[in-house]
Design a protein around this motif. Structure first.
Motif, PDB file in Angstrom:
ATOM      1  N   ARG A 131      30.723 -52.860  24.925  1.00  0.00           N
ATOM      2  CA  ARG A 131      31.000 -54.254  24.543  1.00  0.00           C
ATOM      3  C   ARG A 131      32.395 -54.395  23.971  1.00  0.00           C
ATOM      4  NH1 ARG A 131      30.897 -55.968  19.529  1.00  0.00           N
ATOM      5  NH2 ARG A 131      29.362 -54.464  18.805  1.00  0.00           N
ATOM      6  N   VAL A 132      32.766 -53.512  23.028  1.00  0.00           N
ATOM      7  CA  VAL A 132      34.083 -53.592  22.388  1.00  0.00           C
ATOM      8  C   VAL A 132      35.179 -53.301  23.408  1.00  0.00           C
ATOM      9  CG1 VAL A 132      35.555 -52.628  20.572  1.00  0.00           C
ATOM     10  CG2 VAL A 132      33.115 -52.980  20.133  1.00  0.00           C
ATOM     11  N   ALA A 133      34.949 -52.347  24.292  1.00  0.00           N
ATOM     12  CA  ALA A 133      35.944 -52.003  25.320  1.00  0.00           C
ATOM     13  C   ALA A 133      36.204 -53.195  26.235  1.00  0.00           C
ATOM     14  CB  ALA A 133      35.459 -50.802  26.126  1.00  0.00           C
ATOM     15  N   ARG A 134      35.136 -53.883  26.643  1.00  0.00           N
ATOM     16  CA  ARG A 134      35.304 -55.078  27.490  1.00  0.00           C
ATOM     17  C   ARG A 134      36.061 -56.178  26.758  1.00  0.00           C
ATOM     18  NH1 ARG A 134      30.140 -54.280  28.904  1.00  0.00           N
ATOM     19  NH2 ARG A 134      29.390 -55.922  27.532  1.00  0.00           N
ATOM     20  N   ALA A 135      35.677 -56.416  25.490  1.00  0.00           N
ATOM     21  CA  ALA A 135      36.292 -57.499  24.718  1.00  0.00           C
ATOM     22  C   ALA A 135      37.772 -57.243  24.451  1.00  0.00           C
ATOM     23  CB  ALA A 135      35.548 -57.689  23.404  1.00  0.00           C
ATOM     24  N   ARG A 136      38.168 -55.969  24.376  1.00  0.00           N
ATOM     25  CA  ARG A 136      39.558 -55.626  24.068  1.00  0.00           C
ATOM     26  C   ARG A 136      40.335 -55.116  25.275  1.00  0.00           C
ATOM     27  NH1 ARG A 136      41.303 -54.774  18.502  1.00  0.00           N
ATOM     28  NH2 ARG A 136      39.643 -55.454  17.114  1.00  0.00           N
ATOM     29  N   SER A 137      39.667 -55.061  26.423  1.00  0.00           N
ATOM     30  CA  SER A 137      40.303 -54.542  27.646  1.00  0.00           C
ATOM     31  C   SER A 137      40.871 -53.140  27.413  1.00  0.00           C
ATOM     32  CB  SER A 137      41.408 -55.489  28.132  1.00  0.00           C
ATOM     33  OG  SER A 137      40.866 -56.752  28.401  1.00  0.00           O
ATOM     34  N   LEU A 138      40.052 -52.297  26.818  1.00  0.00           N
ATOM     35  CA  LEU A 138      40.431 -50.907  26.564  1.00  0.00           C
ATOM     36  C   LEU A 138      39.500 -49.979  27.330  1.00  0.00           C
ATOM     37  CD1 LEU A 138      40.939 -51.002  22.683  1.00  0.00           C
ATOM     38  CD2 LEU A 138      42.725 -50.641  24.388  1.00  0.00           C
ATOM     39  N   PRO A 139      39.960 -48.794  27.699  1.00  0.00           N
ATOM     40  CA  PRO A 139      39.071 -47.834  28.368  1.00  0.00           C
ATOM     41  C   PRO A 139      37.967 -47.365  27.406  1.00  0.00           C
ATOM     42  CG  PRO A 139      41.373 -47.130  28.494  1.00  0.00           C
ATOM     43  CD  PRO A 139      41.317 -48.287  27.569  1.00  0.00           C
ATOM     44  N   GLU A 140      36.754 -47.267  27.927  1.00  0.00           N
ATOM     45  CA  GLU A 140      35.641 -46.808  27.099  1.00  0.00           C
ATOM     46  C   GLU A 140      35.910 -45.409  26.542  1.00  0.00           C
ATOM     47  OE1 GLU A 140      31.796 -47.133  28.902  1.00  0.00           O
ATOM     48  OE2 GLU A 140      32.085 -49.228  29.445  1.00  0.00           O
ATOM     49  N   ALA A 141      36.517 -44.555  27.343  1.00  0.00           N
ATOM     50  CA  ALA A 141      36.791 -43.182  26.890  1.00  0.00           C
ATOM     51  C   ALA A 141      37.640 -43.175  25.623  1.00  0.00           C
ATOM     52  CB  ALA A 141      37.483 -42.396  28.003  1.00  0.00           C
ATOM     53  N   THR A 142      38.586 -44.104  25.526  1.00  0.00           N
ATOM     54  CA  THR A 142      39.441 -44.200  24.340  1.00  0.00           C
ATOM     55  C   THR A 142      38.608 -44.523  23.107  1.00  0.00           C
ATOM     56  OG1 THR A 142      41.287 -44.958  25.695  1.00  0.00           O
ATOM     57  CG2 THR A 142      41.424 -45.409  23.334  1.00  0.00           C
ATOM     58  N   LEU A 143      37.643 -45.436  23.277  1.00  0.00           N
ATOM     59  CA  LEU A 143      36.825 -45.829  22.137  1.00  0.00           C
ATOM     60  C   LEU A 143      35.800 -44.758  21.763  1.00  0.00           C
ATOM     61  CD1 LEU A 143      36.275 -49.649  22.662  1.00  0.00           C
ATOM     62  CD2 LEU A 143      38.069 -48.441  21.451  1.00  0.00           C
ATOM     63  N   TYR A 144      35.278 -44.035  22.760  1.00  0.00           N
ATOM     64  CA  TYR A 144      34.381 -42.921  22.436  1.00  0.00           C
ATOM     65  C   TYR A 144      35.132 -41.861  21.620  1.00  0.00           C
ATOM     66  CZ  TYR A 144      30.669 -44.592  25.545  1.00  0.00           C
ATOM     67  OH  TYR A 144      29.663 -45.333  26.122  1.00  0.00           O
ATOM     68  N   THR A 145      36.383 -41.637  21.976  1.00  0.00           N
ATOM     69  CA  THR A 145      37.212 -40.688  21.223  1.00  0.00           C
ATOM     70  C   THR A 145      37.458 -41.194  19.808  1.00  0.00           C
ATOM     71  OG1 THR A 145      38.302 -39.957  23.254  1.00  0.00           O
ATOM     72  CG2 THR A 145      39.444 -39.494  21.182  1.00  0.00           C
ATOM     73  N   LEU A 146      37.712 -42.499  19.675  1.00  0.00           N
ATOM     74  CA  LEU A 146      37.943 -43.096  18.359  1.00  0.00           C
ATOM     75  C   LEU A 146      36.702 -42.952  17.475  1.00  0.00           C
ATOM     76  CD1 LEU A 146      40.042 -44.714  16.692  1.00  0.00           C
ATOM     77  CD2 LEU A 146      38.877 -46.787  17.484  1.00  0.00           C
ATOM     78  N   VAL A 147      35.524 -43.205  18.036  1.00  0.00           N
ATOM     79  CA  VAL A 147      34.277 -43.050  17.279  1.00  0.00           C
ATOM     80  C   VAL A 147      34.136 -41.612  16.809  1.00  0.00           C
ATOM     81  CG1 VAL A 147      31.748 -43.043  17.459  1.00  0.00           C
ATOM     82  CG2 VAL A 147      33.053 -44.985  18.344  1.00  0.00           C
ATOM     83  N   LYS A 148      34.433 -40.675  17.706  1.00  0.00           N
ATOM     84  CA  LYS A 148      34.321 -39.260  17.345  1.00  0.00           C
ATOM     85  C   LYS A 148      35.285 -38.911  16.215  1.00  0.00           C
ATOM     86  CE  LYS A 148      34.046 -34.704  19.410  1.00  0.00           C
ATOM     87  NZ  LYS A 148      34.142 -33.889  20.613  1.00  0.00           N
ATOM     88  N   GLN A 149      36.502 -39.448  16.277  1.00  0.00           N
ATOM     89  CA  GLN A 149      37.491 -39.183  15.232  1.00  0.00           C
ATOM     90  C   GLN A 149      37.068 -39.766  13.888  1.00  0.00           C
ATOM     91  OE1 GLN A 149      40.934 -41.016  16.961  1.00  0.00           O
ATOM     92  NE2 GLN A 149      41.532 -39.185  18.126  1.00  0.00           N
ATOM     93  N   GLN A 150      36.349 -40.880  13.917  1.00  0.00           N
ATOM     94  CA  GLN A 150      35.944 -41.553  12.689  1.00  0.00           C
ATOM     95  C   GLN A 150      34.580 -41.088  12.170  1.00  0.00           C
ATOM     96  OE1 GLN A 150      37.737 -43.813  10.834  1.00  0.00           O
ATOM     97  NE2 GLN A 150      39.417 -43.221  12.181  1.00  0.00           N
ATOM     98  N   THR A 151      33.963 -40.139  12.855  1.00  0.00           N
ATOM     99  CA  THR A 151      32.655 -39.643  12.438  1.00  0.00           C
ATOM    100  C   THR A 151      32.807 -38.616  11.320  1.00  0.00           C
ATOM    101  OG1 THR A 151      31.701 -40.006  14.630  1.00  0.00           O
ATOM    102  CG2 THR A 151      30.555 -38.449  13.198  1.00  0.00           C
ATOM    103  N   THR A 152      32.061 -38.833  10.248  1.00  0.00           N
ATOM    104  CA  THR A 152      32.023 -37.913   9.121  1.00  0.00           C
ATOM    105  C   THR A 152      30.765 -37.070   9.247  1.00  0.00           C
ATOM    106  OG1 THR A 152      33.116 -39.547   7.714  1.00  0.00           O
ATOM    107  CG2 THR A 152      31.972 -37.749   6.596  1.00  0.00           C
ATOM    108  N   GLY A 153      30.908 -35.771   9.114  1.00  0.00           N
ATOM    109  CA  GLY A 153      29.756 -34.875   9.240  1.00  0.00           C
ATOM    110  C   GLY A 153      28.863 -34.895   8.012  1.00  0.00           C
ATOM    111  N   ARG A 154      27.862 -34.044   8.025  1.00  0.00           N
ATOM    112  CA  ARG A 154      26.952 -33.927   6.887  1.00  0.00           C
ATOM    113  C   ARG A 154      27.721 -33.485   5.639  1.00  0.00           C
ATOM    114  NH1 ARG A 154      23.728 -32.151  11.278  1.00  0.00           N
ATOM    115  NH2 ARG A 154      21.705 -33.225  11.313  1.00  0.00           N
ATOM    116  N   THR A 155      27.354 -34.036   4.495  1.00  0.00           N
ATOM    117  CA  THR A 155      27.968 -33.641   3.240  1.00  0.00           C
ATOM    118  C   THR A 155      27.634 -32.179   2.952  1.00  0.00           C
ATOM    119  OG1 THR A 155      27.713 -35.907   2.438  1.00  0.00           O
ATOM    120  CG2 THR A 155      28.173 -34.216   0.790  1.00  0.00           C
ATOM    121  N   LEU A 156      28.643 -31.390   2.655  1.00  0.00           N
ATOM    122  CA  LEU A 156      28.511 -29.949   2.424  1.00  0.00           C
ATOM    123  C   LEU A 156      27.878 -29.231   3.613  1.00  0.00           C
ATOM    124  CD1 LEU A 156      27.271 -30.025  -1.294  1.00  0.00           C
ATOM    125  CD2 LEU A 156      29.607 -29.730  -0.473  1.00  0.00           C
ATOM    126  N   GLY A 157      27.905 -29.872   4.768  1.00  0.00           N
ATOM    127  CA  GLY A 157      27.370 -29.264   5.980  1.00  0.00           C
ATOM    128  C   GLY A 157      25.863 -29.319   6.135  1.00  0.00           C
TER     129      GLY A 157
END
Length: 199
Positions: free
Chosen positions: A151-177
């Motif tokens: 949805r966001v990719a369509r609304a912004r005319s961006l490649p989905e792959a770019t946004l999947y990468t962005l989500v991955k970059q913004q993902t925080t892992g488990r606290t203390l693992g």
């Protein structure tokens, strides 16, 4: 007079102790803790505030915000006041057998499917249709964020792959693992999304 003097003698230590404790616990201790927090954790002690590219404070990473524009990722629904109201933090208190909860979740799921151009039987992540216990939850799971990528990719005319990468970059892992689950802060993700669009 003797009774008065003896009462005063008994009360004097109590009054003095009260005044000393007020100064220590009411003034000195809070000031010392605030000073230590400002030195060691300035960002957190100031409320974990986030700023946009222009340097304006736009919110806290600890409190969710309502996003309804299809160009942005959406967070969990909020039952706190009119939505994400920190002065009215709380859940809906609707149980799993509540018809109202079922109806609200069904309406939210239908709205998400429509906004995403999905069929009426498409599976929607549960956290996107149910409010959190506090009503202020700023995070969603990576799956809930990835669900919104098309949805966001369509609304912004961006490649989905770019946004999947962005989500991955913004993902925080488990606290203390080991504590909690991986999560994505929606406000930080949307700030990164705006920064990406300006490149």
């Amino acid at each position: 007079m003797t009774i008065f003097r003896s009462m005063l003698t008994l009360l004097r230590p109590a009054i003095l102790l009260t005044l000393i404790l007020v100064v220590i616990l009411g003034l000195a201790y809070p000031l010392a803790i605030t000073g230590v927090a400002q030195v060691l954790f300035p960002h957190q002690s100031d409320g974990s505030l986030l700023k946009n590219a222009q340097g304006e404070t736009i919110g806290s990473s600890l409190i969710g915000q309502s996003f309804t524009d299809t160009r942005y990722f959406w967070g969990r629904p909020s039952a706190a006041g009119d939505g994400y109201d920190a002065t009215a933090s709380g859940g809906s208190n609707l149980g799993p057998t509540s018809q109202k909860l079922h109806d609200e979740a069904a309406q939210r799921a239908a709205a998400l499917r429509q906004a995403s151009g999905l069929p009426s039987d498409a599976v929607v992540p549960a956290e996107l249709v149910t409010a959190s216990g506090s009503g202020l939850d700023p995070d969603i799971s990576p799956d809930a964020a990835n669900f919104q990528v098309p949805r966001v990719a369509r609304a912004r005319s961006l490649p989905e792959a770019t946004l999947y990468t962005l989500v991955k970059q913004q993902t925080t892992g488990r606290t203390l693992g080991i504590l909690g689950e991986p999560r994505v802060n929606v406000l930080k993700l949307n700030l990164a999304l705006d920064a990406l669009a300006q490149q």
